[in-house]
Design a protein around this motif. Structure first.
Motif, short mmCIF file in Angstrom:
data_model
loop_
_atom_site.label_atom_id
_atom_site.label_comp_id
_atom_site.label_asym_id
_atom_site.label_seq_id
_atom_site.Cartn_x
_atom_site.Cartn_y
_atom_site.Cartn_z
N TYR B 169 0.83 -1.21 0.00
CA TYR B 169 0.00 0.00 0.00
C TYR B 169 0.87 1.26 0.00
CZ TYR B 169 -3.56 3.34 1.57
OH TYR B 169 -4.41 4.42 1.69
N LEU B 171 3.89 1.54 -1.10
CA LEU B 171 4.55 1.67 -2.41
C LEU B 171 3.59 2.34 -3.41
CD1 LEU B 171 6.45 -1.72 -2.48
CD2 LEU B 171 7.53 0.50 -2.91
N LEU B 172 2.31 1.94 -3.34
CA LEU B 172 1.30 2.61 -4.19
C LEU B 172 1.24 4.09 -3.84
CD1 LEU B 172 -1.66 0.04 -3.90
CD2 LEU B 172 -0.24 0.41 -5.91
N GLN B 173 1.23 4.39 -2.55
CA GLN B 173 1.17 5.79 -2.12
C GLN B 173 2.38 6.58 -2.60
OE1 GLN B 173 0.49 4.91 2.17
NE2 GLN B 173 -1.20 6.34 1.97
N GLY B 175 3.87 6.12 -5.30
CA GLY B 175 3.80 6.34 -6.74
C GLY B 175 4.25 5.15 -7.57
N ALA B 176 4.52 4.02 -6.94
CA ALA B 176 4.89 2.83 -7.71
C ALA B 176 3.62 2.07 -8.12
CB ALA B 176 5.79 1.92 -6.87
N GLU B 177 3.81 1.14 -9.03
CA GLU B 177 2.75 0.19 -9.36
C GLU B 177 3.08 -1.09 -8.63
OE1 GLU B 177 1.18 -0.88 -13.45
OE2 GLU B 177 2.79 0.55 -13.88
N ALA B 201 -7.30 -0.88 -5.14
CA ALA B 201 -6.40 -0.09 -5.98
C ALA B 201 -6.01 -0.88 -7.24
CB ALA B 201 -5.15 0.31 -5.20
N GLY B 202 -6.61 -2.08 -7.39
CA GLY B 202 -6.40 -2.85 -8.61
C GLY B 202 -5.24 -3.84 -8.53
#
Lengths: 168, 366
Positions: B169, B171-173, B175-177, B201-202
């Protein structure tokens, strides 16, 4: 050990699992002023939803691993519980005819802008319809969890949980 | 009771060590807090998410804010905090051997020693695991949340426990995928609310799946994941390739028991809490009188439980040094125990609670 099978396989609960846990409001409950939706179906030690509620409408009690119970007659839909939930598991949904609204927690940059057209997603992250951002609240009491209000077609009210994140 | 004027030495300034030192200082006992890092706080300053628990456990407060509060409390109360100070040995008679700034070594006699050394992330070896881009989840978390550097653009997370899911989560925050979170067991490990926010978030989750290999010339260019059977054996023909430049390993932690081992503390093997750890009683005392353990070294749990264990150890050490009456000690201990018990309830806490009870049962009869 666990009845929440899809939650432990796919990562997100199915509508059936939510319903079985008593955490999926009916369409009738969602009509009009709407209601708080808490999707917290595992016994984890956590109760900020209870302490955040000025109306004492949410009860966790003792032990703090109890699942939260909401008394809809007491709830004023103030939405303070949305950013208070560390699990980002609380939304407020409502519907009026063809149009539905959701207020949901959001912890990604960039924040969407008011009036922006966004992709509404379901619990699996799948885009289910378009929506429009009506409000973005990020006051200091939110402690860096923004609360977004978006409008979308009411046909998707049970499925929609958030918006698609923009990155890259 | 005679007061002991030698200091209590707390080793490790993470959540457990900070709370132990604060309790000692509050009681008026001399205390020295040592940490090998240049900043105190342990893992707390990497935790940008809101904590669970209740108000007493600082629920809803983000980890780094809890770190700040504890740090301020330790600074204003005047605890002697020695950073860049590595404790490399514990000798006979509670003698501490410390090395400051990697250059200056000294020894010091302690009245009590509280070891709060934490835990180490487990590694996973597979073909390609030495390629740049393969790292532990804690490493990725340090990069994004402390150094503000994205380790890669597209990440595979190996392990679905709370560490894996929370770091995915974050890492998503950052800016990574996240290409996927995979889990070798037939069900996901972390809290459902954590997995649900990553899923929405997919990010797909694949259970009964492990990483077969990482491939790339100078760094990770892709990963091959594979389904495993009920005995964790890879199932041939189920391999699939994921385009990723980063592979994060989050498959558990092992208590950092080296110092306790050097001191001669008796160990107990508790697989559900991370492996070998010092035997301890309900006051966190080890088999060696005057040496305590607290936090992940005493069984891998979480920051909230580490803080309470630190308090237990600090309170008992302060009492045994003559700085608290027995009544005060028992009253404070009871509060910390109630809070710990609250955190060890429910389907996730139950296993840890029974494992802890097993340790304490053996620890009492040490």
């Amino acid at each position: 050990m666990n009845d929440n099978i899809l939650l432990k396989v796919d990562g997100a609960p199915s509508l059936e699992e939510l319903k079985a846990a008593g955490m999926l409001p009916s369409i009738d409950e969602l009509k009009g002023r709407g209601c708080v939706c808490i999707e917290c179906i595992e016994e984890i030690p956590c109760n900020p939803c209870e302490t955040s509620c000025p109306q004492n409408a949410i009860t966790v009690g003792n032990p703090i691993t109890n699942l939260p119970m909401i008394d809809r007659t007491k709830c004023s839909l103030c939405g303070l519980c949305i950013p208070a939930c560390p699990g980002l598991a609380i939304t407020i949904k409502s519907m009026d005819g063809e149009s539905a609204r959701i207020r949901f927690p959001w912890e990604y940059y960039p924040l969407p802008g008011k009036g922006e057209i966004v992709d509404m997603v379901d619990r699996m992250g799948k885009v289910v319809c378009k929506g429009k951002v009506l409000a973005v609240s990020n006051s200091s009491s939110n402690n860096r969890t923004a609360v977004i209000t978006a409008e979308f077609p009411s046909a998707f009210i049970q499925e929609v949980i958030s918006i698609r994140r923009n990155y890259g | 009771m005679e007061r002991d004027n030698k200091p209590a030495v707390v080793i490790g300034a993470g959540p457990a060590g900070l709370c132990a030192a604060i309790e000692l200082k509050k009681a008026g006992a001399p205390v020295i807090l040592m940490d090998e890092n240049s900043k105190p706080g342990g893992q707390l300053f990497k935790q940008i998410h809101k904590f669970f628990g209740s108000r007493e456990h600082k629920a809803g407060v983000r980890g780094f804010d809890i770190g700040k509060e504890l740090l301020e409390e330790s600074m204003t109360s005047g605890i002697d905090v020695r950073l860049n100070t590595e404790v490399v040995g514990i000798g006979q008679g509670l003698s501490i051997w410390a090395v400051e700034n990697r250059t200056h070594a000294y020894t010091m006699d302690a009245a009590k020693i509280i070891i709060a050394a934490g835990a180490t992330e487990n590694a996973l070896s597979f073909p390609g695991w030495t390629l740049p881009g393969v790292m532990t989840a804690g490493c990725a978390q340090t990069l994004i949340n402390v150094h503000r550097v994205l380790p890669g653009r597209r990440v595979l997370m190996v392990g679905s426990g709370n560490v894996g899911v929370i770091v995915a989560y974050q890492l998503l925050q950052a800016g990574a995928e996240v290409a996927a979170v995979i889990e070798a067991a037939p069900q996901l490990g972390g809290y459902g609310v954590h997995t649900a926010k990553v899923r929405r978030a997919g990010v797909p989750f694949y259970i009964s799946t492990t990483v077969a290999k990482a491939e790339g010339v100078e760094c990770v260019e892709h990963a091959v994941i594979v389904k495993v059977d009920s005995k964790f054996k890879p199932i041939e023909g189920t391999e699939r390739m994921l385009d990723v430049d980063t592979i994060c390993i989050a498959i558990g932690l092992t208590p950092s028991i080296e110092l306790a081992g050097l001191a001669g503390c008796k160990m107990i093997y508790v697989p559900e809490l991370g492996g070998n750890m010092p035997l301890h009683d309900e006051y966190m005392q080890t088999s060696i009188p005057s040496i305590y353990v607290a936090g992940d070294i005493a069984g891998v749990e979480e920051a909230s439980t580490a803080m309470e264990e630190g308090r237990l150890a600090g309170i008992h050490a302060a009492w045994s040094m003559g700085f608290l009456s027995e009544q005060e000690m028992l009253a404070k201990t009871d509060i910390a125990r109630q809070r710990l018990l609250a955190l060890r309830q429910g389907m996730f806490g139950f296993k840890r609670l029974s494992a802890k009870e097993r340790i304490v049962l053996q620890g009492k009869s040490r």
